[in-house]
Design a protein around this motif. Structure first.
Motif, PDB file in Angstrom:
ATOM      1  N   MET A 296       0.892  -1.163  -0.101  1.00  0.00           N
ATOM      2  CA  MET A 296      -0.047  -0.069  -0.048  1.00  0.00           C
ATOM      3  C   MET A 296       0.877   1.223   0.093  1.00  0.00           C
ATOM      4  O   MET A 296       1.597   1.541   0.902  1.00  0.00           O
ATOM      5  CB  MET A 296      -0.929   0.143   1.235  1.00  0.00           C
ATOM      6  N   ASP A 297       0.638   2.257  -0.897  1.00  0.00           N
ATOM      7  CA  ASP A 297       1.621   3.232  -1.135  1.00  0.00           C
ATOM      8  C   ASP A 297       0.700   4.466  -0.269  1.00  0.00           C
ATOM      9  O   ASP A 297      -0.432   4.263   0.379  1.00  0.00           O
ATOM     10  CB  ASP A 297       1.690   3.746  -2.422  1.00  0.00           C
ATOM     11  N   LEU A 298       1.405   5.686  -0.144  1.00  0.00           N
ATOM     12  CA  LEU A 298       1.065   6.742   0.581  1.00  0.00           C
ATOM     13  C   LEU A 298      -0.304   7.284   0.211  1.00  0.00           C
ATOM     14  O   LEU A 298      -1.264   7.711   0.919  1.00  0.00           O
ATOM     15  CB  LEU A 298       2.091   7.807   0.559  1.00  0.00           C
ATOM     16  N   ARG A 299      -0.604   7.457  -1.153  1.00  0.00           N
ATOM     17  CA  ARG A 299      -1.984   7.816  -1.721  1.00  0.00           C
ATOM     18  C   ARG A 299      -2.964   6.962  -1.150  1.00  0.00           C
ATOM     19  O   ARG A 299      -4.010   7.318  -0.703  1.00  0.00           O
ATOM     20  CB  ARG A 299      -1.890   8.016  -3.163  1.00  0.00           C
ATOM     21  N   GLN A 300      -2.661   5.716  -1.329  1.00  0.00           N
ATOM     22  CA  GLN A 300      -3.680   4.685  -0.847  1.00  0.00           C
ATOM     23  C   GLN A 300      -4.025   4.773   0.684  1.00  0.00           C
ATOM     24  O   GLN A 300      -5.102   4.753   1.217  1.00  0.00           O
ATOM     25  CB  GLN A 300      -3.278   3.320  -1.123  1.00  0.00           C
ATOM     26  N   MET A 301      -3.041   5.040   1.263  1.00  0.00           N
ATOM     27  CA  MET A 301      -3.014   5.241   2.934  1.00  0.00           C
ATOM     28  C   MET A 301      -3.803   6.540   3.290  1.00  0.00           C
ATOM     29  O   MET A 301      -4.656   6.565   4.242  1.00  0.00           O
ATOM     30  CB  MET A 301      -1.690   5.224   3.625  1.00  0.00           C
ATOM     31  N   HIS A 302      -3.475   7.715   2.453  1.00  0.00           N
ATOM     32  CA  HIS A 302      -4.416   8.857   2.672  1.00  0.00           C
ATOM     33  C   HIS A 302      -5.836   8.872   2.320  1.00  0.00           C
ATOM     34  O   HIS A 302      -6.613   9.358   2.988  1.00  0.00           O
ATOM     35  CB  HIS A 302      -3.675   9.936   1.980  1.00  0.00           C
ATOM     36  N   LYS A 303      -6.016   8.035   1.258  1.00  0.00           N
ATOM     37  CA  LYS A 303      -7.197   7.826   0.865  1.00  0.00           C
ATOM     38  C   LYS A 303      -8.333   7.198   1.944  1.00  0.00           C
ATOM     39  O   LYS A 303      -9.459   7.417   2.282  1.00  0.00           O
ATOM     40  CB  LYS A 303      -7.469   7.253  -0.586  1.00  0.00           C
ATOM     41  N   LYS A 304      -7.664   6.204   2.364  1.00  0.00           N
ATOM     42  CA  LYS A 304      -8.256   5.227   3.189  1.00  0.00           C
ATOM     43  C   LYS A 304      -8.578   6.216   4.811  1.00  0.00           C
ATOM     44  O   LYS A 304      -9.459   5.875   5.466  1.00  0.00           O
ATOM     45  CB  LYS A 304      -7.556   3.970   3.676  1.00  0.00           C
ATOM     46  N   ALA A 305      -7.363   6.978   5.093  1.00  0.00           N
ATOM     47  CA  ALA A 305      -7.662   7.644   6.219  1.00  0.00           C
ATOM     48  C   ALA A 305      -8.841   8.865   5.932  1.00  0.00           C
ATOM     49  O   ALA A 305      -9.483   9.037   6.966  1.00  0.00           O
ATOM     50  CB  ALA A 305      -6.373   8.367   6.465  1.00  0.00           C
ATOM     51  N   LYS A 306      -8.883   9.317   4.760  1.00  0.00           N
ATOM     52  CA  LYS A 306      -9.940  10.352   4.587  1.00  0.00           C
ATOM     53  C   LYS A 306     -11.426   9.529   4.593  1.00  0.00           C
ATOM     54  O   LYS A 306     -12.140  10.194   4.910  1.00  0.00           O
ATOM     55  CB  LYS A 306      -9.850  10.922   3.186  1.00  0.00           C
ATOM     56  N   GLU A 307     -11.486   8.447   4.317  1.00  0.00           N
ATOM     57  CA  GLU A 307     -12.732   7.717   4.327  1.00  0.00           C
ATOM     58  C   GLU A 307     -13.081   7.431   5.717  1.00  0.00           C
ATOM     59  O   GLU A 307     -14.317   7.462   6.142  1.00  0.00           O
ATOM     60  CB  GLU A 307     -12.460   6.385   3.381  1.00  0.00           C
ATOM     61  N   MET A 308     -12.118   7.176   6.403  1.00  0.00           N
ATOM     62  CA  MET A 308     -12.378   7.097   8.002  1.00  0.00           C
ATOM     63  C   MET A 308     -12.262   8.148   8.774  1.00  0.00           C
ATOM     64  O   MET A 308     -11.257   8.374   9.575  1.00  0.00           O
ATOM     65  CB  MET A 308     -11.629   5.776   8.398  1.00  0.00           C
ATOM     66  N   ASP A 309     -12.940   9.088   8.600  1.00  0.00           N
ATOM     67  CA  ASP A 309     -13.008  10.423   9.483  1.00  0.00           C
ATOM     68  C   ASP A 309     -13.338  10.389  10.850  1.00  0.00           C
ATOM     69  O   ASP A 309     -13.125  11.629  11.656  1.00  0.00           O
ATOM     70  CB  ASP A 309     -13.609  11.532   8.682  1.00  0.00           C
ATOM     71  N   SER A 310     -13.577   9.092  11.104  1.00  0.00           N
ATOM     72  CA  SER A 310     -14.019   9.092  12.563  1.00  0.00           C
ATOM     73  C   SER A 310     -12.723   9.211  13.546  1.00  0.00           C
ATOM     74  O   SER A 310     -11.679   8.712  13.142  1.00  0.00           O
ATOM     75  CB  SER A 310     -14.970   8.048  12.817  1.00  0.00           C
ATOM     76  N   PHE A 311     -13.061   9.440  14.695  1.00  0.00           N
ATOM     77  CA  PHE A 311     -12.044   9.521  15.767  1.00  0.00           C
ATOM     78  C   PHE A 311     -11.699   8.130  16.622  1.00  0.00           C
ATOM     79  O   PHE A 311     -12.806   7.468  16.596  1.00  0.00           O
ATOM     80  CB  PHE A 311     -11.923  10.730  16.602  1.00  0.00           C
ATOM     81  N   ILE A 312     -10.573   7.910  17.137  1.00  0.00           N
ATOM     82  CA  ILE A 312     -10.204   6.793  17.938  1.00  0.00           C
ATOM     83  C   ILE A 312      -9.659   7.199  19.045  1.00  0.00           C
ATOM     84  O   ILE A 312      -8.678   8.322  18.880  1.00  0.00           O
ATOM     85  CB  ILE A 312      -9.805   5.829  17.173  1.00  0.00           C
ATOM     86  N   THR A 313      -9.458   6.811  20.186  1.00  0.00           N
ATOM     87  CA  THR A 313      -8.871   7.105  21.467  1.00  0.00           C
ATOM     88  C   THR A 313      -7.800   6.309  21.292  1.00  0.00           C
ATOM     89  O   THR A 313      -7.855   5.015  21.480  1.00  0.00           O
ATOM     90  CB  THR A 313      -9.754   6.977  22.633  1.00  0.00           C
ATOM     91  N   ILE A 314      -6.465   6.703  21.684  1.00  0.00           N
ATOM     92  CA  ILE A 314      -5.334   6.023  21.876  1.00  0.00           C
ATOM     93  C   ILE A 314      -4.793   6.472  23.416  1.00  0.00           C
ATOM     94  O   ILE A 314      -4.800   7.704  23.757  1.00  0.00           O
ATOM     95  CB  ILE A 314      -4.199   6.375  20.847  1.00  0.00           C
ATOM     96  N   ARG A 315      -4.371   5.660  24.152  1.00  0.00           N
ATOM     97  CA  ARG A 315      -3.994   6.029  25.281  1.00  0.00           C
ATOM     98  C   ARG A 315      -2.509   6.175  25.376  1.00  0.00           C
ATOM     99  O   ARG A 315      -1.568   5.189  24.887  1.00  0.00           O
ATOM    100  CB  ARG A 315      -4.235   4.944  26.400  1.00  0.00           C
ATOM    101  N   PHE A 316      -1.896   7.176  25.832  1.00  0.00           N
ATOM    102  CA  PHE A 316      -0.412   7.453  26.060  1.00  0.00           C
ATOM    103  C   PHE A 316      -0.131   7.952  27.533  1.00  0.00           C
ATOM    104  O   PHE A 316      -1.088   8.530  28.079  1.00  0.00           O
ATOM    105  CB  PHE A 316       0.036   8.759  25.236  1.00  0.00           C
ATOM    106  N   LYS A 317       0.865   8.123  28.085  1.00  0.00           N
ATOM    107  CA  LYS A 317       1.191   8.637  29.021  1.00  0.00           C
ATOM    108  C   LYS A 317       1.335   9.999  29.239  1.00  0.00           C
ATOM    109  O   LYS A 317       1.594  10.577  28.023  1.00  0.00           O
ATOM    110  CB  LYS A 317       2.713   8.195  29.593  1.00  0.00           C
ATOM    111  N   ARG A 318       0.921  10.489  30.322  1.00  0.00           N
ATOM    112  CA  ARG A 318       0.533  11.996  30.260  1.00  0.00           C
ATOM    113  C   ARG A 318       1.760  12.890  29.751  1.00  0.00           C
ATOM    114  O   ARG A 318       1.485  13.752  28.826  1.00  0.00           O
ATOM    115  CB  ARG A 318       0.513  12.467  31.641  1.00  0.00           C
ATOM    116  N   ALA A 319       2.882  12.571  30.250  1.00  0.00           N
ATOM    117  CA  ALA A 319       4.132  13.278  29.779  1.00  0.00           C
ATOM    118  C   ALA A 319       4.451  13.156  28.247  1.00  0.00           C
ATOM    119  O   ALA A 319       4.506  14.195  27.564  1.00  0.00           O
ATOM    120  CB  ALA A 319       5.383  12.902  30.559  1.00  0.00           C
TER     121      ALA A 319
END
Length: 138
Positions: free
Chosen positions: A1-24
């Protein structure tokens, strides 16, 4: 999968997701993202693209930084300047002085040979005169 396909797929999925990171880590990312990008999503996407496109790992060292390269260059430039000054002092200036002395040399004064006499000066002086007898004049 190249960058264009990745961006296209990302644009199709405009919903947000929660990722857990340490506060710092999250705070560092937010500050970095606000400084360089319009959104956190754009920041993360650009960073991921960078690593995928360049086929490097974020854990790899890319080599010397700009500051260390600059410091090394300045040291080398100073060394070259020192070499040039030494060459000028020990080679160029003495050579130029010798060349100038050769081209500006006056004709040496001609010293007469030991056997050579100056007849012109000696002949002007009268060394002996004939003595006249004044007592017996006729």
């Amino acid at each position: 999968m190249d960058l264009r396909q990745m961006h296209k797929k990302a644009k199709e999925m405009d919903s947000f997701i929660t990722i857990r990171f340490k506060r710092a880590t999250a705070k560092r990312f937010q500050e970095f993202s606000k400084t360089h990008f319009k959104s956190h999503t754009e920041a993360m996407a650009t960073m991921l693209d960078f690593f995928f496109c360049n086929e490097i790992s974020p854990r790899e060292k890319l080599g010397p930084t700009g500051r260390t390269i600059e410091a090394k260059l300045l040291k080398r430039i100073n060394a070259v300047i020192a070499i040039m000054r030494d060459m000028e002092k020990t080679q160029t200036k003495p050579t130029v002085a010798m060349m100038e002395s050769l081209f500006q040399a006056e004709e040496p004064k001609r010293k007469p040979l030991i056997l050579e006499k100056k007849f012109t000066e000696e002949r002007k002086e009268v060394r002996f005169q004939e003595k006249r007898n004044t007592s017996n004049e006729p």
